[in-house]
Motif scaffolding. Structure first.
Motif, PDB file in Angstrom:
ATOM      1  N   UNK A 116      26.321  50.427  43.620  1.00 47.41           N
ATOM      2  CA  UNK A 116      27.537  50.348  42.815  1.00 47.41           C
ATOM      3  C   UNK A 116      28.582  49.451  43.468  1.00 47.41           C
ATOM      4  N   UNK A 117      28.707  49.556  44.800  1.00 49.32           N
ATOM      5  CA  UNK A 117      29.686  48.715  45.512  1.00 49.32           C
ATOM      6  C   UNK A 117      29.329  47.241  45.348  1.00 49.32           C
ATOM      7  N   UNK A 118      28.050  46.924  45.492  1.00 45.07           N
ATOM      8  CA  UNK A 118      27.617  45.526  45.328  1.00 45.07           C
ATOM      9  C   UNK A 118      27.903  45.045  43.910  1.00 45.07           C
ATOM     10  N   UNK A 124      34.098  42.059  39.972  1.00 49.30           N
ATOM     11  CA  UNK A 124      35.529  41.879  40.222  1.00 49.30           C
ATOM     12  C   UNK A 124      35.841  40.678  41.110  1.00 49.30           C
ATOM     13  N   UNK A 125      34.824  39.906  41.454  1.00 54.03           N
ATOM     14  CA  UNK A 125      35.060  38.723  42.267  1.00 54.03           C
ATOM     15  C   UNK A 125      35.467  39.037  43.690  1.00 54.03           C
ATOM     16  N   UNK A 147      40.916  47.805  40.423  1.00 54.22           N
ATOM     17  CA  UNK A 147      40.046  47.925  39.251  1.00 54.22           C
ATOM     18  C   UNK A 147      38.628  48.289  39.677  1.00 54.22           C
ATOM     19  N   UNK A 148      38.184  47.722  40.806  1.00 52.63           N
ATOM     20  CA  UNK A 148      36.835  48.021  41.303  1.00 52.63           C
ATOM     21  C   UNK A 148      36.657  49.517  41.567  1.00 52.63           C
ATOM     22  N   UNK A 149      37.677  50.148  42.177  1.00 52.62           N
ATOM     23  CA  UNK A 149      37.555  51.588  42.424  1.00 52.62           C
ATOM     24  C   UNK A 149      37.548  52.382  41.132  1.00 52.62           C
ATOM     25  N   UNK A 172      46.487  36.382  36.236  1.00 52.87           N
ATOM     26  CA  UNK A 172      46.522  37.082  34.945  1.00 52.87           C
ATOM     27  C   UNK A 172      45.296  36.723  34.119  1.00 52.87           C
ATOM     28  N   UNK A 173      44.952  35.441  34.058  1.00 53.55           N
ATOM     29  CA  UNK A 173      43.773  35.027  33.297  1.00 53.55           C
ATOM     30  C   UNK A 173      42.509  35.660  33.855  1.00 53.55           C
ATOM     31  N   UNK A 174      42.433  35.747  35.181  1.00 52.40           N
ATOM     32  CA  UNK A 174      41.246  36.334  35.806  1.00 52.40           C
ATOM     33  C   UNK A 174      41.128  37.830  35.492  1.00 52.40           C
ATOM     34  N   UNK A 175      42.245  38.542  35.549  1.00 53.01           N
ATOM     35  CA  UNK A 175      42.216  39.975  35.259  1.00 53.01           C
ATOM     36  C   UNK A 175      41.907  40.214  33.781  1.00 53.01           C
TER      37      UNK A 175
END
Length: 306
Positions: A116-118, A124-125, A147-149, A172-175
């Motif tokens: 899951x971490x990988x 999420x980059x 966001x990953x958590x 912002x675009x990335x999120x």
């Protein structure tokens, strides 16, 4: 098959005899994104905290995949990923260390946690910054860690409170791109006061004002409110305003500047009739185009009407 993941049934939250959220109801399907839109103090954060199970409603109910979050909080919360506006980061840890702790909170096995971490680092980059201390990361990268958590346990419902606040335009675009990716699998609920964010990310929208729902619909219906209902018309010579005002479907005529009019209309466009008048009277027509209504205009119109 019922793919409803979130059911909000007339939830109300009262603080000191004041209703911060009042009788709010909606449902959300898997694979859909809902935007909670409103100014600061509209009740967005309180609503999200109730849906996430961090705050009990004074009245009403919240069900996650059919599970009542008050009656069975452990089961319901296991299906939710939540990122509050104040990110719950341990900034002295590395990204990998923090995500390992997040995985343990959700009781993932050692093998599942590693997988899951990988996966969330890739989504999420964060793959290249796993060994970096969180405090040393930029604001945008820290938001990605938050966001990953929230998605590390593959929740059915992901709740993000103001996920792009304080970020620069590139971040912002990335999120936003990440949010659209999340909504492919899970149901996404996010709050914002940024109108373009709603149009770019969400399928459904709730406009809140002082804890009440002023508007609830899908984004396509909201866009219909943006359909043009005015013409921008430019003339080289003086015109007869009365003649334009008396045209069928015209409901108002205003000057945009010395040589340009804004002709408001209902039902059918009077463009053809205006062109005919201009040619007949030699007004020197040099511009006629539809005027776009912005999301901001729609928002103001809805809030003022209510």
């Amino acid at each position: 098959m019922n793919n409803i993941t979130v059911e909000v049934d007339a939830i109300t939250r009262i603080y000191e005899d004041r209703k911060v959220v009042s009788e709010l109801s909606f449902t959300l399907e898997q694979g859909k994104a809902l935007g909670l839109l409103g100014a600061n103090g509209a009740g967005k954060t309180t609503t999200m905290r109730m849906i996430a199970g961090h705050l009990a409603p004074s009245h009403g109910a919240v069900r996650i995949c059919g599970i009542d979050i008050l009656r069975k909080p452990t089961e319901a919360k296991a299906l939710i990923g939540y990122l509050p506006e104040q990110r719950p980061l341990y900034k002295e840890l590395t990204v990998d260390e923090y995500l390992e702790i997040a995985a343990s909170f959700h009781r993932l096995s050692s093998r599942k946690a590693k997988q899951s971490i990988a996966l969330v680092k890739e989504r999420c980059g964060l793959t290249e910054v796993g060994r970096r201390v969180i405090e040393q990361l930029s604001n945008g990268f820290q938001q990605r860690v938050g966001i990953a958590q929230a998605i590390i346990h593959s929740p059915m419902v992901v709740i993000l409170d103001e996920p792009t606040v304080g970020l620069d335009p590139i971040q912002i675009r990335q999120i936003r791109s990440l949010m659209r990716d999340i909504a492919q699998d899970a149901s996404l609920i996010f709050s914002t006061h940024l109108l373009p964010e709603v149009e770019m990310v969400c399928d459904d929208v709730q406009i809140l004002e002082q804890g009440k729902s002023l508007y609830q619909s899908d984004i396509e219906t909201l866009k219909q409110h943006m359909q043009t209902r005015a013409l921008v018309v430019g003339f080289k010579r003086p015109v007869n305003l009365q003649a334009i005002t008396e045209l069928q479907h015209v409901v108002g005529v205003d000057y945009k500047n010395e040589n340009t009019l804004v002709v408001q209309y209902q039902h059918a466009s009077p463009a053809e009739e205006i062109v005919g008048l201009a040619v007949k009277n030699n007004w020197g027509l040099f511009l006629i185009s539809e005027q776009q209504t912005s999301l901001e205009d729609v928002f103001l119109k809805i809030t003022k009407s209510e």
